[in-house]
Scaffold this active site. Structure first.
Site, PDB file in Angstrom:
ATOM      1  N   ASP A   1       0.871  -1.169   0.000  1.00  0.00           N
ATOM      2  CA  ASP A   1       0.000   0.000   0.000  1.00  0.00           C
ATOM      3  C   ASP A   1       0.917   1.231   0.000  1.00  0.00           C
ATOM      4  OD1 ASP A   1      -2.258   1.696   0.455  1.00  0.00           O
ATOM      5  OD2 ASP A   1      -1.743   1.726   2.584  1.00  0.00           O
TER       6      ASP A   1
ATOM      7  N   ASP B   1      -0.245   5.059   0.976  1.00  0.00           N
ATOM      8  CA  ASP B   1      -0.510   6.012   2.048  1.00  0.00           C
ATOM      9  C   ASP B   1      -0.333   5.360   3.417  1.00  0.00           C
ATOM     10  OD1 ASP B   1      -1.176   7.480  -0.138  1.00  0.00           O
ATOM     11  OD2 ASP B   1      -3.141   8.113   0.571  1.00  0.00           O
TER      12      ASP B   1
END
Length: 408
Positions: A193, A195
């Site tokens: 991922d 963020d």
């Protein structure tokens, strides 16, 4: 002795053997000297293990019994040689080789900062209570965290993981449990991922700050966290607040993105070890494409902010990357990389990463919310992304050595 074996042949259980133990201050030539001494007695080597800790050596050799009438002389010669080297020797008679390890073999990685004796005792006791046996313990790293790996046999991986992960949260340490085997040395795919995982920021919040709507974006995010909006609804609602923002803000946001500590080290090491690395994000390609180029990533996919006539329209284009989308992209990347899904590693922090974490061969929750930590295969709660390397069995020394290699 552990599973680190050097055997010339299988030794029947009723054949007499000798366990020769040498311990004392480490120095060059000890191992060669011991086996030069044993060679005079025509013994065969069944097993060897050597450990050096803070300059102190423990060397164990399991050998066959010497010809009749020579055991006493062997013992006296080994003790005399050890004394001449300012070492101590112990020789124990027995039968056969080491007992076979139990079925079910796992590798347990424990991360602590610090790693306390209390936590270590609790982990060892839990392994024993689950029916496991600790065959070997090895330190992977001493910084930025202490990382230790236990080789365990006699219990299946899943029940062992369940038991240890429960204890880890209480003890304030991180524990990862994976099945042992050749797969760990195979080429793999790591997908992250973005963020709050690869980077410290939430990209939508960086854009919102330039649009002067940070508070409104935060309200929508809070509503989504309360379950009032799903990811796609919250994405559209937040992006709509960016309508009219000048496209030049993209470059400003890119310059504001802060990589998570250890991110460059993680990616650089993985690439130099032959791994493929990708990112999936509910954020925007305007940032992930830049990260892909800067970090040399193999794959990157995210949502795309629509820009018309030099301004953001408040819309996104293309297929939405949501919770299910991240898992689909993991599978797609794996297929393109030619890597079985079982050989993939996924890293994320939020609920929208859960499908991806569960689909991967190893799902790692990085500084994640409790619901994510509980569902993932492993959790890392230290602010250094490169600690994930230890869960893959990569030592700190190997990380440093990888810096001297060319990236393929």
């Amino acid at each position: 002795m552990s599973a680190s074996q050097t055997s010339s042949s299988d030794v029947p259980a009723d054949v007499p053997t000798l366990l020769v133990k040498i311990f004392g201050k480490d120095r060059p030539g000890i191992t060669a000297g011991l086996f030069d001494t044993l060679a005079a007695y025509s013994v065969d080597v069944v097993d060897i293990e050597q450990v050096v800790t803070r300059g102190r050596m423990v060397l164990c050799a399991l050998v066959t019994e010497p010809p009749p009438g020579l055991e006493g002389d062997l013992r006296a010669t080994v003790h005399s040689w050890a004394e001449s080297m300012k070492m101590q020797a112990e020789i124990i008679s027995g039968l056969g080789d080491n007992r076979p390890r139990g079925l079910g073999r796992s590798l347990v990685t424990v991360l602590g900062h610090p790693l306390t004796a209390e936590a270590t005792a609790a982990i060892a006791a839990r392994i024993t209570k689950t029916g496991g046996n600790i065959d070997r313990i090895f330190r992977l790293a001493k910084y930025p965290v202490t990382a230790v790996e236990f080789a365990v046999s006699g219990v299946e991986t899943e029940p062992l993981r369940t038991a240890l992960v429960t204890d880890a949260a209480r003890l304030g340490i991180d524990v990862a449990v994976v099945a042992a085997g050749l797969y760990r040395r195979a080429q793999r795919l790591v997908v992250m991922d973005v963020d709050s995982t690869l980077i410290q920021d939430e990209v939508i919040e960086l854009f919102a700050a330039h649009a002067g709507c940070g508070d409104k974006v935060a309200e929508v995010t809070a509503a989504a966290m309360r379950g009032e909006l799903d990811f796609e609804q919250s994405l559209h609602a937040r992006v709509a607040l960016l309508e009219g923002l000048d496209a030049s803000v993209v470059d400003k946001v890119r310059s504001e993105v802060r990589l998570t500590p250890g991110a460059r080290t993680l990616i650089r090491t993985l690439k130099r070890l032959g791994y493929q690395v990708g990112v999936v994000s509910g954020g925007f390609t305007q940032v992930t494409d830049d990260l892909k180029e800067r970090l040399g990533l193999d794959f990157a996919h995210a949502n795309t902010l629509e820009i018309v006539d030099g301004r953001l329209t408040g819309k996104v284009t293309g297929e939405i990357v949501d919770r299910a989308g991240k898992a689909r992209l993991l599978r797609r990347f794996a297929a393109e990389a030619g890597v079985p899904l079982s050989q993939t590693v996924a890293i994320g922090d939020g609920a929208n990463d859960l499908d991806m974490l569960n689909a991967a061969g190893l799902g790692v929750a990085f500084n994640a919310k409790p619901v994510v930590r509980e569902a993932a295969h492993a959790a890392v709660n230290f602010p250094f992304l490169d600690t994930v390397l230890y869960l893959l069995g990569v030592t700190r020394e190997e990380v440093e050595a990888a810096d001297t290699l060319e990236i393929p």
